[in-house]
Structures are given as C-alpha cells and as structure tokens.
Design a protein around this motif. Structure first.
Motif, short mmCIF file in Angstrom:
data_model
loop_
_atom_site.label_atom_id
_atom_site.label_comp_id
_atom_site.label_asym_id
_atom_site.label_seq_id
_atom_site.Cartn_x
_atom_site.Cartn_y
_atom_site.Cartn_z
N SER A 123 0.83 -1.20 0.00
CA SER A 123 0.00 0.00 0.00
C SER A 123 0.87 1.25 0.00
O SER A 123 2.01 1.23 0.47
N PRO A 124 0.36 2.37 -0.50
CA PRO A 124 1.17 3.59 -0.59
C PRO A 124 1.79 4.03 0.74
O PRO A 124 2.97 4.39 0.79
N LYS A 125 1.03 4.02 1.82
CA LYS A 125 1.58 4.47 3.11
C LYS A 125 2.64 3.50 3.62
O LYS A 125 3.65 3.93 4.19
N LEU A 185 4.52 1.62 1.71
CA LEU A 185 5.68 1.80 0.85
C LEU A 185 6.49 3.01 1.29
O LEU A 185 7.73 2.97 1.31
N ARG A 186 5.81 4.08 1.64
CA ARG A 186 6.52 5.28 2.11
C ARG A 186 7.29 4.97 3.39
O ARG A 186 8.45 5.40 3.55
N GLU A 206 4.54 4.84 -10.61
CA GLU A 206 3.39 5.40 -9.91
C GLU A 206 2.89 4.47 -8.80
O GLU A 206 2.45 4.93 -7.74
N TYR A 246 4.59 2.07 -7.07
CA TYR A 246 5.52 1.72 -5.99
C TYR A 246 6.60 2.77 -5.74
O TYR A 246 6.76 3.27 -4.63
N ASP A 267 7.31 5.92 -6.57
CA ASP A 267 7.04 7.28 -6.09
C ASP A 267 6.86 7.28 -4.58
O ASP A 267 7.33 8.21 -3.89
N HIS A 268 6.19 6.27 -4.06
CA HIS A 268 5.95 6.20 -2.62
C HIS A 268 7.23 5.82 -1.86
O HIS A 268 7.52 6.39 -0.80
N ALA A 326 9.46 8.86 -1.82
CA ALA A 326 9.00 9.88 -0.86
C ALA A 326 9.48 9.54 0.55
O ALA A 326 9.91 10.43 1.30
N GLY A 327 9.41 8.27 0.91
CA GLY A 327 9.89 7.85 2.21
C GLY A 327 11.40 8.01 2.34
O GLY A 327 11.91 8.42 3.39
N ARG A 356 -3.57 -0.32 -9.36
CA ARG A 356 -2.76 0.89 -9.51
C ARG A 356 -1.84 0.80 -10.72
O ARG A 356 -1.28 1.81 -11.16
#
Length: 348
Positions: free
Chosen positions: A168-170, A172-173, A194, A196, A198-199, A202-203, A263
């Motif tokens: 999930s995006p959060k 992954l971050r 997009e 995986y 990008d997240h 960001a982390g 996604r």
C-alpha cells in the motif's frame, strides 16, 4: 542484480526442499528467503538452513507482524544472525486480516503503526541498550507494575538488515523511510513508478536517503517455454494462480494484491476477477486474466523473452531478483533455476 529464491517448510517434502536450497547455493544463488503464510513458520527452518549452508544469505520472507511481540521478533532475528555468522536478513510484513484475525485472533487494525514501532523496537533491542518504548501499539515495560526496562542478555554480533514486504502507498513510504530493503510482489515494471517507486522515494526523501540505500527485491515465477505452443500452455496454467492473488488473498474488503494490480492499470480486470472469485466462480475469475497480465508480472517465455524482461526489471530499478523456478521435479526446478541465474548474471 543479485539472485534469490523463496521456500516454505510446509511446501512439500522437507528433505527435497533442503536439497533444493543447498544445490541453489552451489549454483551461485545469493539469498534464500523462507516464507510463512498459514502453514509453517520461518525461524525454525532458517536455523536448520544456517547449519546446512555456508555462503548464502538467509532471510525471513516474511515474519508476520502481530503473531509475535517485537521483542520476540528481535530475539529470533538476533539468534539467527549470530548462529549464521551474519548471514541473516529480517523480513517483516503485515500479512492481512484473513490470516491475522482469522488464524491468530489478533486485530489487524493499525498495521502501519505496528510496523513502524516493531522496526524501532527491534533495532533498539539489537543495539544492546535497555528496551524502553512508549508507542501507540507497544509500551515497554508495561505500565502499572513493578517491571523496569530490560536489555537482552545476548548481543547482536553482526548488522541486522531489515526488509519490509509492503504494497500500500503508506506502507511503501514507511519502507523507504526506515527499511534496508523492500520485498515487493505483484510487480509490473512499466507501472512501477506510480504504483511503488514514487511512494518509496518519498519515504527515502523523508529520511534524507536515496534509492541506493534501499535494496529493491522483486519476485516472479520463471519458466522457460521452448516454443509458442508450450508458451500458451504455461501462460494458461498461470492464470488461476493470478486469479487467486486478485480474488482470494485477503478479505471481502481488503486485498492488497488486487489494489496493487489496479494501480498498475488493471483495475477493471482486477475488480471483475475479485467479484467472480468471491462468488465462487474460480474458473470464471481465471478466464478474465489476460495473457498480457501473466507475461507482464512473471518471467515466463523463451530464453530471449526472459532475458529481455530481466533487462526491463534492471532498468526499472530492481537490485535483487527473487526467482520461483517452475518444474515438476527437483532436477527440473534446479535446471530452470540454473538457466535463470546464468541470464541474470549476463544481464548484470
């Protein structure tokens, strides 16, 4: 790229599984991950394999959160690291509500918080200091009693890399922020930025790190087809397995695999597969899976096709390839694995 594979102690004949791992080491395999789903657990076979291997890294792929306290995870990880002389990688994952609540009777709520706090407590324990922690999920020592902060009577003699299996995006971050590696799945390199990266990035940025600080470990079935006819048969056989991931891996409300494929451009197909699977129409669910989906998410094809696909993986940013070799016998699986390792080395 490094090479790895995944085994499960309950995945068949254990002696044959051990033979597979030891022969894989001779072939040059870099890492063996040991899974736990709803069968065997990971630490016990990892200890056995530590005694049967010499060079290969060994990882839990994964230990499920909520099935053990963070301190129990830390003790197992440090023990395995010490007895393997630093060859252990700690892989952690949240699993899903179907397993955590259905099998273990533990609420699946707040897996993101549980993951962050577990990583922090494991690293605290491995540092050798007293384990005092005040979090939302875990408070150590337990307040209201006579206990005081404790430190483990053992020390981590080697570095303890932590890999997180997240989708999930959060999550992954969080992986980019706190982990040494990412154990990914449901991977389509064309849609990975997009879905995986990008997240993850960001982390990494949150922690002042770069992609070079995170080992990207991705897995897929590898199966060599010698001609068009055999390729069609292999692709057809894989569709029901993919339908299970899209429809059966999770609860009626939560399926991280389905969300990951959605996604990456297959939202309509993923939704249809899930609907039919949950209605009990397994064949109908598999019929919706396209050849393109199978080929995009696996390493299936002729040697030239697999070679080309691995180049795409490398260019997408994959550092470690997790190979699931096809074959009806041990010899066949090892043959597939050996061919795949040779191609990975060639691709670089």
């Amino acid at each position: 790229m490094r090479t790895s594979t995944t085994i499960e102690a309950s995945g068949g004949n254990w002696r044959e599984t051990v033979d597979f791992v030891t022969e894989a080491e001779k072939l040059g395999m870099d890492i063996c991950w040991v899974a736990e789903a709803w069968g065997s657990e990971a630490p016990s076979p990892l200890g056995y394999l530590a005694a049967r291997t010499e060079r290969m890294l060994l990882g839990s792929g994964i230990i499920q959160l909520a099935t053990r306290t963070p301190a129990a995870i830390a003790r197992a990880a440090i023990t395995l690291s010490n007895i393997s002389e630093g060859r252990f990688l700690l892989g952690l994952g949240p699993s899903g509500p179907q397993v955590i609540e259905g099998l273990h009777g533990v609420p699946f709520a707040r897996p993101l918080t549980r993951m962050r706090e577990t990583v922090e407590i494991v690293r605290l324990a491995a540092s050798g200091g007293k384990i005092a922690y005040d979090g939302r999920e875990f408070t150590l020592p337990l307040p209201g009693g006579d206990s005081r902060p404790m430190r483990l009577s053992m020390r981590a003699e080697h570095e303890l890399p932590i890999y997180l299996a997240t989708l999930s995006p959060k999550m992954l971050r969080l992986t980019g922020e706190v982990a040494d590696g990412w154990l990914g799945t449901s991977f389509v390199p064309e849609g990975a930025k997009e879905a995986y990266f990008d997240h993850l990035d960001a982390g990494l940025a949150d922690a002042g790190r770069t992609r070079s600080d995170l080992d990207i470990c991705q897995g897929a079935e590898v199966n060599f087809a010698e001609d068009e006819e055999s390729l069609r048969a292999v692709v057809a056989s894989r569709k029901k397995e993919l339908a299970f991931s899209l429809g059966g891996m999770g609860s009626a409300s939560t399926n991280f695999y389905n969300q990951a494929y959605s996604r990456q451009g297959w939202g309509e197909v993923a939704a249809g597969v899930r609907e039919r699977w949950l209605a009990g129409d397994r064949d109908g669910a598999a019929s919706l899976v396209t050849d393109e989906m199978v080929l995009a998410t696996t390493l299936i094809g002729t040697e030239d096709m697999v070679r080309a696909r691995l180049k795409v993986w490398r260019e997408a940013g994959v550092d470690t390839v997790r190979l699931y070799p096809a074959g009806d016998t041990l010899a066949a699986r090892l043959d597939t694995l050996g061919r795949a390792i040779a191609i990975v080395r060639e691709v670089g």
